[in-house]
Design a protein around this motif. Structure first.
Motif, PDB file in Angstrom:
ATOM      1  N   GLU A  63       5.850   8.876  -5.891  1.00 39.04           N
ATOM      2  CA  GLU A  63       5.632  10.092  -6.324  1.00 39.04           C
ATOM      3  C   GLU A  63       6.761  10.997  -6.669  1.00 39.04           C
ATOM      4  O   GLU A  63       6.690  12.026  -7.156  1.00 39.04           O
ATOM      5  N   GLY A 120       2.895   4.913 -10.006  1.00 44.42           N
ATOM      6  CA  GLY A 120       2.409   6.317  -9.302  1.00 44.42           C
ATOM      7  C   GLY A 120       2.565   7.345 -10.149  1.00 44.42           C
ATOM      8  O   GLY A 120       2.927   7.243 -11.243  1.00 44.42           O
ATOM      9  N   GLU A 125       2.740   0.807  -4.952  1.00 46.59           N
ATOM     10  CA  GLU A 125       1.939   1.771  -5.603  1.00 46.59           C
ATOM     11  C   GLU A 125       1.961   3.251  -4.754  1.00 46.59           C
ATOM     12  O   GLU A 125       2.727   3.074  -3.704  1.00 46.59           O
ATOM     13  N   GLY A 126       1.770   4.332  -5.240  1.00 51.35           N
ATOM     14  CA  GLY A 126       1.906   5.443  -4.604  1.00 51.35           C
ATOM     15  C   GLY A 126       3.262   6.119  -4.744  1.00 51.35           C
ATOM     16  O   GLY A 126       3.742   6.862  -3.965  1.00 51.35           O
ATOM     17  N   THR A 170       4.952   7.006   1.503  1.00 45.57           N
ATOM     18  CA  THR A 170       5.293   8.318   1.871  1.00 45.57           C
ATOM     19  C   THR A 170       6.437   8.945   2.657  1.00 45.57           C
ATOM     20  O   THR A 170       7.066   9.703   1.829  1.00 45.57           O
ATOM     21  N   ASP A 209       0.880  -1.248  -0.061  1.00 46.77           N
ATOM     22  CA  ASP A 209      -0.005   0.098  -0.049  1.00 46.77           C
ATOM     23  C   ASP A 209       0.818   1.239   0.193  1.00 46.77           C
ATOM     24  O   ASP A 209       1.885   1.320   0.436  1.00 46.77           O
ATOM     25  N   ARG A 210       0.234   2.177  -0.602  1.00 42.66           N
ATOM     26  CA  ARG A 210       1.017   3.741  -0.448  1.00 42.66           C
ATOM     27  C   ARG A 210       1.326   4.288   0.839  1.00 42.66           C
ATOM     28  O   ARG A 210       2.139   5.194   0.817  1.00 42.66           O
TER      29      ARG A 210
END
Length: 616
Positions: free
Chosen positions: A573, A591, A570-571, A541, A536-537
């Motif tokens: 950035e 992402g 995923e995610g 972070t 999970d994203r």
């Protein structure tokens, strides 16, 4: 010849002091008995007053059989109402001697609260010479009161004077208890014993009428148990029923005597609080209810922690009718759920506007599927070993005619709630397979990943739907990834394992989506036939700066590789996240750093700008 004396011929009926000698006869054989309520009198034919001995014996035998056959207690009384004869069963029931019964009469056995009214009615009927009927409770010999129906009929002389009274009493306790049970069941919930919807609405309307006269406030609360369906699905309906009973009891002990708590159906309870001084008082009660529910409870050996969402509306601020108050409380309850559950919300007009918008959106959803307003966007997934686009994730969008392009978060939860997610999900699958086959015809060998909702996964025909979509499109099964969340397959492990095994037989790959945010049980990674683990994203972070996040992601990647699973993150950035994930051994990244979700036309353009995209 002696006249026929009813007192002396009833077998088993005591006639204290009865005179069996002959009385003067009468030339009339027709004695009228008045109908109840002072209606016209109907004729009553007695036996001939000059019968032969054989006729008299037959008449007495017939009368004796009639008395013995009846379940009622028969009695007679003189014109003044004083008892003159009765069946032994009556004195035995009352537990007194014949002498006492003759002295006291039957009225002494009537319950104290009914005695005066029954006696007054009896005296009026004696004076009016009309039938007496009453229901009252008689005290049995052991002190227990039983319900009786008592009837007394006057036997009149041709002159209209009362010759005597003939009566009977019948025990109707069982019938009344049965009637009371039927009435109770009509107004109460059989599982919890609480008032049901019918009784709740009746009391609410009464409370609103009183509040209108007294200028008081009335609060209506709707309480819905959070994730109750999970209990039914995992522990069974018997456990769910036990949970509802425990919840009902915990709610009941928190209330005032004048409050009404009801079960409206399923896991929804309603509460009506009359004579409210301030709306905040209802909020305080809601908070107390939530606190009582939070205490753990044990059902079938399982310790459960129950939370609920509560919506509150208050008369007259939020409506002056029962239906309006319930609707507004329901809207507030849904707001409480959307705010994270385990809380309460007071109704505001903003919620009314939101509810109207939700209703319009719900209607538009049905029409949107019919009008083919949905479309698929695809987000590229980059393979780290070749830095090429090896696959795309299909993501549905709604091209609403007035609201514009809507993202999944704006309509998917509603589609799941109203059951439209199943036909919508089937459309997504067929359309994604069709597009994947088209790309292959164009020489682009791209995998397509599709998300399956929990309701889709539970559908009996899921495997057939997947197989049909593949056959119709010609898209190879080995190029299709089906993504499911952890909670979806954990809810029913046995059936999930069977469904996943059948899907694997088709040749598709199974991917666990949002790993780390659900149950995160290592056992199911080993038990189920999985191919891909998607992290999970939320773990990405702070990945570049936080060594603890790096340690978690490294452990997840190492675990997946040890189980021979492909890892997708995923995610992603920014470049720092990408480089860290590359160093940690991530297989595939997805992402905004690489690309957002794109329309089919933009995907084609994007693919053409990536030289390393795999081709035949």
């Amino acid at each position: 010849m002696p006249t026929h004396d009813p007192q002396s011929i009833i077998s088993g009926v005591r006639s204290p002091g009865a005179d069996a000698s002959a009385r003067p006869g009468s030339t009339s054989s027709q004695v009228p008995i008045p109908l109840p309520g002072g209606q016209d009198r109907a004729p009553f034919f007695l036996e001939s007053l000059n019968p032969s001995d054989d006729e008299l014996r037959r008449s007495e035998a017939r009368y004796r059989a009639l008395v013995l056959a009846t379940t009622q207690m028969i009695w007679t009384a003189g014109p003044d109402g004083e008892m003159t004869s009765w069946q032994p069963a009556l004195s035995e029931f009352l537990g007194i001697s014949d002498e006492q019964l003759r002295e006291r009469g039957w009225l002494h056995a009537v319950s104290p609260e009914e005695r005066d009214s029954t006696a007054q009615l009896w005296r009026r009927r004696l004076a009016e010479h009309v039938m007496f009927e009453a229901e009252c409770r008689l005290r049995r010999h052991d002190g227990v009161y039983r319900d009786f129906f008592i009837r007394g009929v006057p036997v009149l002389e041709p002159s209209g004077a009362v010759r005597e009274w003939v009566g009977a009493c019948r025990d109707i306790t069982d019938r009344k208890e049965a009637d009371e049970m039927i009435r109770w069941q009509a107004f109460h919930d059989s599982l919890t014993g609480l008032p049901n919807r019918v009784l709740f609405l009746d009391r609410l309307r009464q409370a609103l009428a009183i509040a209108g006269r007294k200028r008081e406030q009335v609060a209506v609360l709707i309480l819905d148990i959070d994730r109750f369906k999970d209990v039914n699905d995992t522990l069974g309906h018997a456990a769910g029923d036990a949970l509802l009973q425990e919840v009902a009891e915990r709610l009941r002990i928190s209330l005032r005597a004048e409050d009404t708590l009801a079960r409206m159906g399923g896991d929804e309870f309603t509460l009506m609080m009359p004579s409210l001084k301030d709306p905040q008082d209802a909020a305080h009660v809601a908070q107390k209810l939530l606190e009582n529910l939070r205490r753990p409870l044990v059902i079938d050996g399982h310790e459960l922690f129950v939370t609920a969402s509560i919506g509150i509306s208050v008369y007259p601020h939020d409506g002056d009718e029962d239906s309006t108050l319930l609707r507004h409380a329901d809207q507030a309850m849904y707001r409480a759920k959307s705010q994270g559950r385990n809380g309460y919300q007071l109704f505001t007009e903003t919620m009314n506007a939101e509810a109207l918008g939700r209703l319009l959106l719900e209607h538009s959803l049905y029409k949107g599927l019919e009008r083919k307003e949905f479309t698929l966007y695809y987000q590229p997934q980059i393979e780290m070993n070749t830095w090429s686009i090896g696959s795309v994730e299909a993501l549905v969008r709604w091209q609403h005619p007035t609201l514009g392009l809507l993202l999944p978060g704006q309509f998917i939860p509603l589609a799941e709630e109203i059951g439209l997610i199943v036909p919508l999900g089937e459309w997504v699958m067929r359309e994604a397979c069709r597009q994947g086959a088209l790309w292959r015809e164009q020489g682009r060998n791209i995998r397509v990943a599709i998300n399956l909702s929990a309701r889709q996964f539970e559908q009996v025909g899921l495997v057939e739907t997947v197989q049909s979509a593949l056959l119709e499109s010609g898209f190879p099964a080995e190029m299709l990834d089906l993504e499911l969340t952890e909670s979806t397959i954990i809810q029913n492990k046995d059936s999930a394992a069977e469904t996943l095994a059948t899907l694997k037989e088709l040749g598709v790959r199974i991917c666990i989506d949002d790993f780390g945010t659900g149950y995160s049980s290592l056992s199911y990674l080993r038990r189920f036939p999985l191919d891909v683990l998607k992290i999970d994203r939320s773990f990405v972070t702070g990945l570049a700066e936080d060594v603890r996040d790096q340690a978690v992601v490294r452990a997840l990647i190492d675990l997946a590789h040890a189980l021979d699973l492909v890892v997708v993150v995923e995610g992603v950035e920014n470049v720092a996240q990408r480089n860290t994930l590359f160093d940690l051994g991530c297989d595939i990244m997805q992402g905004f750093l690489f690309s957002p979700a794109l329309s089919v036309e933009d995907v084609d353009v994007f693919l053409d700008t990536i030289p390393s995209t795999r081709r035949h």
